[in-house]
Design a protein around this motif. Structure first.
Motif, mmCIF file in Angstrom:
data_model
loop_
_atom_site.group_PDB
_atom_site.id
_atom_site.type_symbol
_atom_site.label_atom_id
_atom_site.label_comp_id
_atom_site.label_asym_id
_atom_site.label_seq_id
_atom_site.Cartn_x
_atom_site.Cartn_y
_atom_site.Cartn_z
ATOM 1 N N VAL A 166 -2.534 -11.035 -2.525
ATOM 2 C CA VAL A 166 -1.341 -10.952 -1.492
ATOM 3 C C VAL A 166 -0.437 -11.806 -1.871
ATOM 4 N N VAL A 167 0.837 -11.312 -1.990
ATOM 5 C CA VAL A 167 1.864 -12.123 -2.215
ATOM 6 C C VAL A 167 2.845 -12.390 -0.946
ATOM 7 N N ALA A 168 2.650 -13.777 -0.241
ATOM 8 C CA ALA A 168 3.490 -14.128 0.961
ATOM 9 C C ALA A 168 4.350 -15.140 0.521
ATOM 10 N N TYR A 218 5.527 -0.573 -0.573
ATOM 11 C CA TYR A 218 4.262 -0.773 -0.233
ATOM 12 C C TYR A 218 3.944 0.217 0.917
ATOM 13 N N ASP A 219 2.719 0.527 1.229
ATOM 14 C CA ASP A 219 2.274 1.390 2.444
ATOM 15 C C ASP A 219 2.194 0.303 3.609
ATOM 16 N N PRO A 220 2.971 0.761 4.389
ATOM 17 C CA PRO A 220 3.124 -0.110 5.936
ATOM 18 C C PRO A 220 1.791 0.151 6.691
ATOM 19 N N GLU A 221 1.095 1.133 6.171
ATOM 20 C CA GLU A 221 -0.233 1.130 6.845
ATOM 21 C C GLU A 221 -1.367 0.074 6.573
ATOM 22 N N THR A 222 -1.052 -0.160 5.308
ATOM 23 C CA THR A 222 -1.938 -1.229 4.693
ATOM 24 C C THR A 222 -1.669 -2.180 3.904
ATOM 25 N N MET A 223 0.003 -2.415 3.981
ATOM 26 C CA MET A 223 0.607 -3.256 3.023
ATOM 27 C C MET A 223 0.432 -3.429 1.578
ATOM 28 N N GLU A 224 -0.330 -2.417 1.214
ATOM 29 C CA GLU A 224 -0.712 -2.377 -0.331
ATOM 30 C C GLU A 224 0.501 -1.886 -1.171
ATOM 31 N N THR A 225 0.753 -2.271 -2.151
ATOM 32 C CA THR A 225 1.990 -2.111 -2.945
ATOM 33 C C THR A 225 1.625 -0.864 -3.960
ATOM 34 N N TYR A 248 -1.123 -6.864 -2.522
ATOM 35 C CA TYR A 248 -0.467 -6.319 -1.187
ATOM 36 C C TYR A 248 0.756 -7.382 -1.010
ATOM 37 N N LEU A 249 1.763 -7.138 0.055
ATOM 38 C CA LEU A 249 2.721 -7.928 0.561
ATOM 39 C C LEU A 249 2.664 -8.361 1.907
ATOM 40 N N ALA A 250 2.923 -9.484 2.251
ATOM 41 C CA ALA A 250 2.838 -10.023 3.744
ATOM 42 C C ALA A 250 4.175 -10.990 3.603
ATOM 43 N N ILE A 284 1.065 -9.624 12.051
ATOM 44 C CA ILE A 284 0.061 -8.591 12.153
ATOM 45 C C ILE A 284 -0.395 -8.253 10.772
ATOM 46 N N HIS A 285 0.436 -8.359 9.606
ATOM 47 C CA HIS A 285 0.233 -8.261 8.403
ATOM 48 C C HIS A 285 -1.104 -8.637 7.800
ATOM 49 N N ALA A 286 -1.703 -10.000 8.211
ATOM 50 C CA ALA A 286 -2.898 -10.508 7.862
ATOM 51 C C ALA A 286 -3.943 -9.518 8.333
ATOM 52 N N PRO A 287 -4.272 -9.195 9.457
ATOM 53 C CA PRO A 287 -5.592 -8.388 9.740
ATOM 54 C C PRO A 287 -5.232 -6.873 9.171
ATOM 55 N N ILE A 288 -4.065 -6.390 9.015
ATOM 56 C CA ILE A 288 -3.916 -5.093 8.250
ATOM 57 C C ILE A 288 -4.484 -5.183 6.911
#
Length: 327
Positions: A122-124, A274-281, A287-289, A308-312
């Motif tokens: 996860v890149v945050a 990235y996919d806004p449904e999963t935050m996966e690139t 993932y991006l957060a 909300i990105h964390a639980p997604i």
């Protein structure tokens, strides 16, 4: 070498939220932060007050109590620090990530101190690291800074503030009230509309009364040792000057994102794929957060709408793990 379900790059509020969510769901995790806890917030101006109320800055439903509705920097530092320490989050501080490579289904994470293996990344990392440079002669002089910390430093000095965002306005007002001779250089025709609503009238009135000098529709052309050359609608002028605060905004580390293989849009927004449904690139398992999701649109994502990105993300990781088990 330890194998983690997820390595989180960045120990800001959203990185911390991702760590909490990973721990809560039984995932092995590691947060890697190049500076102290919530490094970006630590580097905010000493007296900064958030635009958001404290409840909107909460993560994982942990109450954030502040003296005023809108908390200040020191209260936010206390809040996020206590979350990290009381939850005993697995976080490595002052450890900068230098490289991330994917080998088959695993990621190899190299830092300045160690290396780790992870199933997911996860890149945050936010956007506060790289300033938007003006690109003019003299910008690298010692008198110029792209970051503002404490108004006391500029007392009794001739200060140029470039920009009209929240950071620029806060700096101009605070330094004026500590005795600096403040001049604002603003390329727009007015103070930005996104400036905090309780601050914007203050700076407008200080400009109207002449306490702060402002040049609108203007651009700094060159910075000299003892002056600044400015292009104004009335022509080019020279302003005697001691220090320059070039508060023209910041950007994500796009070079790092591209090095990871993340696709960026070709326009000036440089939006990551990235996919806004999963935050996966576009890179499987990466993932991006947080605010980094907005590319150059750094005003688009904040703590309150990206927590909300964390639980997604953790939900996506758990779902994929369950699918692999059932295969």
């Amino acid at each position: 070498m330890d194998l983690y379900d997820v390595v989180i790059v960045g120990g800001g509020p959203i990185g911390i939220a991702c760590g909490l969510e990973a721990k809560k769901n039984g995932l092995s995790y590691l947060i890697v932060e190049k500076g102290p806890i919530v490094n970006s917030l630590f580097n905010y101006p000493i007296n900064m007050q958030f635009f958001s109320s404290s409840d909107l800055l909460e993560i994982d439903n942990i109450p954030f109590i502040s003296k005023e509705a809108k908390p200040k920097r020191n209260e936010a530092l206390e809040y996020y620090r206590r979350i990290v320490t009381s939850n005993q989050l697995n976080i490595h501080l002052f450890e900068k990530v230098t490289n991330v490579k994917k080998n088959h289904n695993l990621f190899s994470v190299t830092t300045e101190k160690d290396s780790y293996t992870a199933k997911n990344i996860v890149v945050a990392t936010g956007f506060y690291d790289i300033p938007n440079r003006i690109g003019i002669p003299g910008e690298d002089l010692p008198k110029v800074s792209h970051y503002y910390k404490d108004p006391h430093f500029y007392a009794s000095q001739k200060l140029i503030v470039v920009g009209a965002s929240n950071s620029a306005v806060d700096a101009a007002l605070e330094c004026y009230r500590k005795g600096a001779d403040v001049t604002m250089i603003v390329r727009e025709p007015e103070i930005g509309q996104r400036v905090k609503y309780w601050v914007r009238p203050d700076v407008i009135n200080r400009i109207k009364e002449g306490s702060i000098q402002a040049y609108f529709n203007s651009n700094v052309k060159e910075i000299l040792e003892d002056a600044v050359i400015v292009d104004t609608p009335e022509g080019t002028i020279r302003i005697e000057n001691d220090f320059v605060l070039a508060l023209t905004g910041y950007m994500p580390n796009f070079e790092f994102l591209e090095k990871l293989g993340i696709q960026l849009s070709d326009d000036e927004k440089r939006l990551p794929n990235y996919d806004p449904e999963t935050m996966e690139t576009n890179v499987n398992g990466l993932y991006l957060a947080g605010v980094i999701c907005g590319g150059m649109e750094t005003h688009k994502w904040f703590i309150e709408n990206s927590r909300i990105h964390a639980p997604i993300i953790m939900g996506s990781i758990l779902k994929k793990a369950a699918q692999n088990v059932n295969v």
